[in-house]
Scaffold this motif. Structure first.
Motif, short mmCIF file in Angstrom:
data_model
loop_
_atom_site.label_atom_id
_atom_site.label_comp_id
_atom_site.label_asym_id
_atom_site.label_seq_id
_atom_site.Cartn_x
_atom_site.Cartn_y
_atom_site.Cartn_z
N ALA A 233 -0.37 7.29 -13.25
CA ALA A 233 -0.01 6.02 -13.87
C ALA A 233 -0.37 4.85 -12.94
O ALA A 233 -0.89 3.82 -13.40
N ASN A 234 -0.12 5.01 -11.65
CA ASN A 234 -0.45 3.96 -10.68
C ASN A 234 -1.95 3.71 -10.62
O ASN A 234 -2.40 2.56 -10.62
N LEU A 235 -2.73 4.78 -10.56
CA LEU A 235 -4.18 4.63 -10.50
C LEU A 235 -4.71 3.94 -11.75
O LEU A 235 -5.55 3.03 -11.67
N ARG A 236 -4.20 4.36 -12.89
CA ARG A 236 -4.61 3.77 -14.17
C ARG A 236 -4.25 2.28 -14.20
O ARG A 236 -5.08 1.44 -14.55
N GLU A 237 -3.02 1.96 -13.82
CA GLU A 237 -2.56 0.57 -13.85
C GLU A 237 -3.38 -0.32 -12.92
O GLU A 237 -3.66 -1.49 -13.25
N LEU A 238 -3.75 0.21 -11.76
CA LEU A 238 -4.50 -0.58 -10.79
C LEU A 238 -6.01 -0.54 -11.03
O LEU A 238 -6.77 -1.21 -10.32
N GLY A 239 -6.45 0.24 -12.02
CA GLY A 239 -7.87 0.30 -12.34
C GLY A 239 -8.70 1.03 -11.31
O GLY A 239 -9.88 0.73 -11.11
N ILE A 240 -8.10 2.02 -10.65
CA ILE A 240 -8.83 2.83 -9.66
C ILE A 240 -9.37 4.07 -10.38
O ILE A 240 -8.59 4.86 -10.92
N PRO A 241 -10.68 4.27 -10.39
CA PRO A 241 -11.25 5.43 -11.08
C PRO A 241 -10.81 6.75 -10.43
O PRO A 241 -10.61 6.82 -9.22
N VAL B 84 0.76 2.40 -1.73
CA VAL B 84 -0.29 3.21 -1.11
C VAL B 84 -1.58 3.07 -1.92
O VAL B 84 -2.66 2.85 -1.36
N CYS B 85 -1.46 3.16 -3.24
CA CYS B 85 -2.63 2.99 -4.11
C CYS B 85 -3.25 1.61 -3.93
O CYS B 85 -4.47 1.48 -3.83
N GLN B 86 -2.40 0.60 -3.89
CA GLN B 86 -2.89 -0.78 -3.76
C GLN B 86 -3.61 -0.97 -2.43
O GLN B 86 -4.67 -1.58 -2.38
N ARG B 87 -3.03 -0.44 -1.37
CA ARG B 87 -3.66 -0.58 -0.04
C ARG B 87 -5.02 0.12 0.00
O ARG B 87 -5.97 -0.39 0.59
N LEU B 88 -5.11 1.29 -0.64
CA LEU B 88 -6.40 2.00 -0.67
C LEU B 88 -7.41 1.25 -1.52
O LEU B 88 -8.59 1.17 -1.17
N LYS B 89 -6.96 0.67 -2.62
CA LYS B 89 -7.86 -0.14 -3.45
C LYS B 89 -8.35 -1.35 -2.66
O LYS B 89 -9.55 -1.64 -2.65
N ASP B 90 -7.43 -2.03 -2.00
CA ASP B 90 -7.79 -3.21 -1.19
C ASP B 90 -8.75 -2.84 -0.06
O ASP B 90 -9.61 -3.64 0.31
N ALA B 91 -8.61 -1.63 0.47
CA ALA B 91 -9.49 -1.16 1.55
C ALA B 91 -10.89 -0.84 1.05
O ALA B 91 -11.84 -0.82 1.83
N VAL C 46 0.37 13.22 -4.16
CA VAL C 46 1.80 13.05 -3.91
C VAL C 46 2.08 11.68 -3.30
O VAL C 46 2.99 10.96 -3.74
N MET C 47 1.30 11.28 -2.31
CA MET C 47 1.51 9.97 -1.67
C MET C 47 1.15 8.82 -2.61
O MET C 47 1.65 7.71 -2.47
N LEU C 48 0.30 9.10 -3.59
CA LEU C 48 -0.14 8.06 -4.52
C LEU C 48 0.93 7.72 -5.56
O LEU C 48 0.75 6.79 -6.35
N ALA C 49 2.04 8.44 -5.53
CA ALA C 49 3.18 8.08 -6.38
C ALA C 49 3.79 6.76 -5.91
O ALA C 49 4.51 6.11 -6.65
#
Length: 185
Positions: A144-152, A103-110, A96-99
């Motif tokens: 869609a966010n995870l896919r776009e950012l390339g997060i498995p 949030v997705c970008q910050r987790l990827k960067d972390a 839900v928060m990953l919408a």
């Protein structure tokens, strides 16, 4: 007769969650703020547990879950710490928060390694199962966010009566979303 530890640890941060799945076996802890397991643990305690997993037990991965780990403010710092010490962090999340793309970008960067994304139905079926109107729409945006950012990511689905008719759609979603796997629990 000889037991060997695997290289993946599991960490429950606490039982705070932003949805209410009717089948959740932690629901009493989630709904009762006074329950000793409701609140999330402190960041120093979480870091210490991760340090012990890595240094003492030689683990290389950790599944971080709650409740819902993405609602815990220090999650970014914990993910970064795990990544820095060589402990690949997987977040088990309802998404839900990953919408929120930031949030997705910050987790990827972390340094998040991947997500095990819990998707217990599609559309109104999901919304009813988890008690969150519009929840399925948020999940689709999160994917869609995870896919776009390339997060498995991998998908998880608890098999309950309302979702049985949606199993073919969930299988299609697994492939069309780019998920690495789908687990049926």
């Amino acid at each position: 007769k000889h037991r060997v530890l695997n290289r993946r640890g599991v960490m429950w941060l606490g039982q705070t969650c932003n949805i209410r799945c009717y089948f959740c076996y932690f629901l009493d802890k989630i709904n009762t703020r006074e329950h000793p397991e409701h609140a999330m643990m402190s960041l120093p305690k979480a870091k210490e547990m991760c340090r012990v997993m890595r240094e003492h037990y030689g683990l290389s991965s950790v599944d971080i879950q709650g409740g819902e780990p993405t609602v815990w403010g220090p999650i970014y710092e914990l993910v970064a710490y795990c990544s820095q010490i060589g402990l690949k962090p997987t977040l088990i999340s309802n998404g839900v928060m990953l919408a929120k793309k930031d949030v997705c970008q910050r987790l990827k960067d972390a340094g998040v390694y991947d997500f095990l994304f819990s998707i217990h139905g599609i559309g109104e079926t999901y919304d009813k199962i988890v008690g969150l109107p519009g929840g399925s729409e948020k999940q689709m945006q999160a994917l869609a966010n995870l896919r776009e950012l390339g997060i498995p990511f991998r998908l998880n689905c608890v098999l309950s009566k309302p979702v049985v008719d949606q199993l073919p759609k969930l299988a299609e979603l697994t492939f069309s979303s780019g998920a690495r796997a789908m687990n049926f629990i």
